[in-house]
Write a protein that holds these residues in place. Structure first.
Motif, PDB file in Angstrom:
ATOM      1  N   ALA A 187       0.850  -1.192   0.000  1.00 19.67           N
ATOM      2  CA  ALA A 187       0.000   0.000   0.000  1.00 19.67           C
ATOM      3  C   ALA A 187       0.887   1.244   0.000  1.00 19.67           C
ATOM      4  O   ALA A 187       2.004   1.211   0.536  1.00 19.67           O
ATOM      5  CB  ALA A 187      -0.930   0.002   1.210  1.00 19.67           C
ATOM      6  N   VAL A 188       0.393   2.296  -0.583  1.00 14.83           N
ATOM      7  CA  VAL A 188       1.143   3.557  -0.588  1.00 14.83           C
ATOM      8  C   VAL A 188       0.273   4.697  -0.089  1.00 14.83           C
ATOM      9  O   VAL A 188      -0.960   4.685  -0.247  1.00 14.83           O
ATOM     10  CB  VAL A 188       1.691   3.907  -1.999  1.00 14.83           C
ATOM     11  CG1 VAL A 188       2.630   2.828  -2.496  1.00 14.83           C
ATOM     12  CG2 VAL A 188       0.558   4.147  -2.982  1.00 14.83           C
ATOM     13  N   ALA A 189       0.924   5.669   0.518  1.00 16.56           N
ATOM     14  CA  ALA A 189       0.289   6.929   0.896  1.00 16.56           C
ATOM     15  C   ALA A 189       1.073   8.049   0.219  1.00 16.56           C
ATOM     16  O   ALA A 189       2.261   7.900  -0.092  1.00 16.56           O
ATOM     17  CB  ALA A 189       0.294   7.098   2.405  1.00 16.56           C
ATOM     18  N   GLU A 190       0.404   9.146   0.000  1.00 18.53           N
ATOM     19  CA  GLU A 190       1.040  10.279  -0.673  1.00 18.53           C
ATOM     20  C   GLU A 190       0.764  11.568   0.086  1.00 18.53           C
ATOM     21  O   GLU A 190      -0.281  11.711   0.735  1.00 18.53           O
ATOM     22  CB  GLU A 190       0.520  10.420  -2.109  1.00 18.53           C
ATOM     23  CG  GLU A 190       0.824   9.227  -3.002  1.00 18.53           C
ATOM     24  CD  GLU A 190       0.222   9.361  -4.389  1.00 18.53           C
ATOM     25  OE1 GLU A 190       0.564   8.544  -5.258  1.00 18.53           O
ATOM     26  OE2 GLU A 190      -0.612  10.285  -4.608  1.00 18.53           O
ATOM     27  N   ILE A 191       1.685  12.495  -0.017  1.00 17.88           N
ATOM     28  CA  ILE A 191       1.464  13.864   0.439  1.00 17.88           C
ATOM     29  C   ILE A 191       1.629  14.768  -0.777  1.00 17.88           C
ATOM     30  O   ILE A 191       2.659  14.721  -1.451  1.00 17.88           O
ATOM     31  CB  ILE A 191       2.441  14.264   1.550  1.00 17.88           C
ATOM     32  CG1 ILE A 191       2.168  13.431   2.809  1.00 17.88           C
ATOM     33  CG2 ILE A 191       2.296  15.752   1.874  1.00 17.88           C
ATOM     34  CD1 ILE A 191       3.099  13.725   3.970  1.00 17.88           C
ATOM     35  N   HIS A 192       0.604  15.555  -1.060  1.00 20.51           N
ATOM     36  CA  HIS A 192       0.622  16.465  -2.201  1.00 20.51           C
ATOM     37  C   HIS A 192       0.768  17.895  -1.682  1.00 20.51           C
ATOM     38  O   HIS A 192      -0.044  18.353  -0.865  1.00 20.51           O
ATOM     39  CB  HIS A 192      -0.663  16.349  -3.010  1.00 20.51           C
ATOM     40  CG  HIS A 192      -0.849  15.024  -3.675  1.00 20.51           C
ATOM     41  ND1 HIS A 192      -1.890  14.759  -4.542  1.00 20.51           N
ATOM     42  CD2 HIS A 192      -0.112  13.881  -3.621  1.00 20.51           C
ATOM     43  CE1 HIS A 192      -1.794  13.520  -4.985  1.00 20.51           C
ATOM     44  NE2 HIS A 192      -0.730  12.962  -4.429  1.00 20.51           N
ATOM     45  N   PHE A 193       1.772  18.598  -2.168  1.00 20.18           N
ATOM     46  CA  PHE A 193       1.960  20.011  -1.839  1.00 20.18           C
ATOM     47  C   PHE A 193       1.460  20.851  -3.007  1.00 20.18           C
ATOM     48  O   PHE A 193       2.007  20.771  -4.111  1.00 20.18           O
ATOM     49  CB  PHE A 193       3.439  20.302  -1.578  1.00 20.18           C
ATOM     50  CG  PHE A 193       4.005  19.607  -0.372  1.00 20.18           C
ATOM     51  CD1 PHE A 193       3.888  20.170   0.890  1.00 20.18           C
ATOM     52  CD2 PHE A 193       4.664  18.389  -0.498  1.00 20.18           C
ATOM     53  CE1 PHE A 193       4.426  19.524   2.014  1.00 20.18           C
ATOM     54  CE2 PHE A 193       5.200  17.746   0.602  1.00 20.18           C
ATOM     55  CZ  PHE A 193       5.071  18.314   1.865  1.00 20.18           C
ATOM     56  N   SER A 194       0.425  21.634  -2.785  1.00 16.49           N
ATOM     57  CA  SER A 194      -0.077  22.539  -3.822  1.00 16.49           C
ATOM     58  C   SER A 194       0.824  23.763  -3.854  1.00 16.49           C
ATOM     59  O   SER A 194       0.977  24.464  -2.847  1.00 16.49           O
ATOM     60  CB  SER A 194      -1.518  22.946  -3.522  1.00 16.49           C
ATOM     61  OG  SER A 194      -2.354  21.816  -3.510  1.00 16.49           O
ATOM     62  N   GLN A 195       1.406  24.018  -5.019  1.00 13.97           N
ATOM     63  CA  GLN A 195       2.436  25.053  -5.116  1.00 13.97           C
ATOM     64  C   GLN A 195       1.943  26.306  -5.841  1.00 13.97           C
ATOM     65  O   GLN A 195       1.158  26.225  -6.795  1.00 13.97           O
ATOM     66  CB  GLN A 195       3.658  24.498  -5.845  1.00 13.97           C
ATOM     67  CG  GLN A 195       4.366  23.380  -5.077  1.00 13.97           C
ATOM     68  CD  GLN A 195       5.556  22.852  -5.845  1.00 13.97           C
ATOM     69  OE1 GLN A 195       5.421  22.399  -6.977  1.00 13.97           O
ATOM     70  NE2 GLN A 195       6.732  22.908  -5.242  1.00 13.97           N
ATOM     71  N   ALA A 196       2.435  27.424  -5.383  1.00  9.20           N
ATOM     72  CA  ALA A 196       2.164  28.693  -6.043  1.00  9.20           C
ATOM     73  C   ALA A 196       2.966  28.777  -7.344  1.00  9.20           C
ATOM     74  O   ALA A 196       3.878  27.983  -7.579  1.00  9.20           O
ATOM     75  CB  ALA A 196       2.518  29.849  -5.122  1.00  9.20           C
TER      76      ALA A 196
END
Length: 282
Positions: A187-196
């Motif tokens: 299984a995988v988890a992700e962290i998404h950083f929304s960038q300017a």
């Protein structure tokens, strides 16, 4: 005759370019000087589009005023109007939920305005994902800290987002994650950083110059450069007539090539093009 005409055109272009380069004035004259420099580069018989591109990129870099510590004086970071860039970090979960410590999924990114914890629907192109238990997610930025107390099983294709109260230069996130025993390493988890996104600051005295250079970079042809120069010269010198010199030189060169051809049809075309081009100089 034709070589003389080409020389005269080149001289007509080179003189104002040099005059502007030696003038320390800022604003419109700097703008015009940059356009004259591009025209001078394109005048060279063997210059390429990459030469023009290199000059434009270098000039824009200078006009944005790079800072010693990184970044630019005249570039600001703004939230995109639509879907902007996302910096995605992926972690394969090993820890078994309820047995020992969870995995500490650590990641970071720059120019961030939102952080999203994601359990994607797939862990690879051909393999489906499995549920992930997500505990606390600690987010650090600008000497501040926020915590998302998720503390639940997240099914594939689900997410949870924290919107920050601004855009931060550096953001770090730590997520506690674990899985069922049978799903360890499956299984995988992700962290998404929304960038300017970077945007030129309209307060920059050279803002209009940068925009003109970007238009030329997008369409680097004689007509575009001539049009930019004509528009600026008419605003600086009302009533002046700005001939499309770069277009004229291009057509003179083409006429010269046709006239040198051994084909009568090409020679006739060259003669007509030469006459039409000379007419524009009157």
């Amino acid at each position: 005759m034709k070589r003389i005409l080409l020389f005269c055109c080149a001289l007509a272009i080179a003189i104002p370019a040099l005059a502007i380069e030696r003038d320390d004035c800022a604003g419109p004259l700097t703008h015009l000087g940059a356009l004259y420099q591009i025209r001078s580069i394109m005048m060279r018989r063997y210059s390429s589009s990459s030469d023009v591109q290199h000059f434009i990129d270098q000039r824009i870099e200078e006009l944005r005023e790079p800072q010693p510590g990184g970044g630019y004086k005249w570039v600001r970071w703004v939230r995109p109007s639509g879907n902007g860039p996302t910096d995605k970090k992926v972690h394969t979960v090993v820890a078994v939920h309820g047995q020992g410590d969870p995995d500490m999924f650590e990641s970071s990114s720059n120019h961030v305005y939102a952080v999203r914890v994601v359990v994607p629907s797939k862990r690879s192109m051909f393999k489906g994902n499995n549920p992930v238990y997500v505990g606390d997610v600690r987010i650090n930025y600008d000497r501040q800290a926020d915590v998302m107390h998720i503390n639940r099983w997240m099914q594939p294709d689900t997410s949870q987002t924290l919107e920050l109260d601004g855009i931060y230069e550096r953001v770090m996130a730590d997520a506690q994650v674990s899985v069922d025993r049978r799903d360890s390493k499956e299984a995988v988890a992700e962290i998404h950083f929304s960038q300017a996104v970077a945007q030129d600051d309209p307060a920059n005295p050279s803002y209009s110059t940068i925009k003109a250079l970007e238009r030329i970079r997008e369409t680097p042809d004689p007509a575009t450069v001539d049009a930019e120069i004509a528009a600026l010269e008419s605003s600086l010198f009302p009533g002046s007539d700005s001939p499309p010199l770069l277009t004229i030189v291009r057509d003179l060169r083409r006429a010269d090539e046709l006239l040198r051809s051994e084909k009568k049809d090409d020679q006739d075309k060259g003669d007509r093009l030469l006459k039409e081009t000379l007419r524009r100089l009157r």
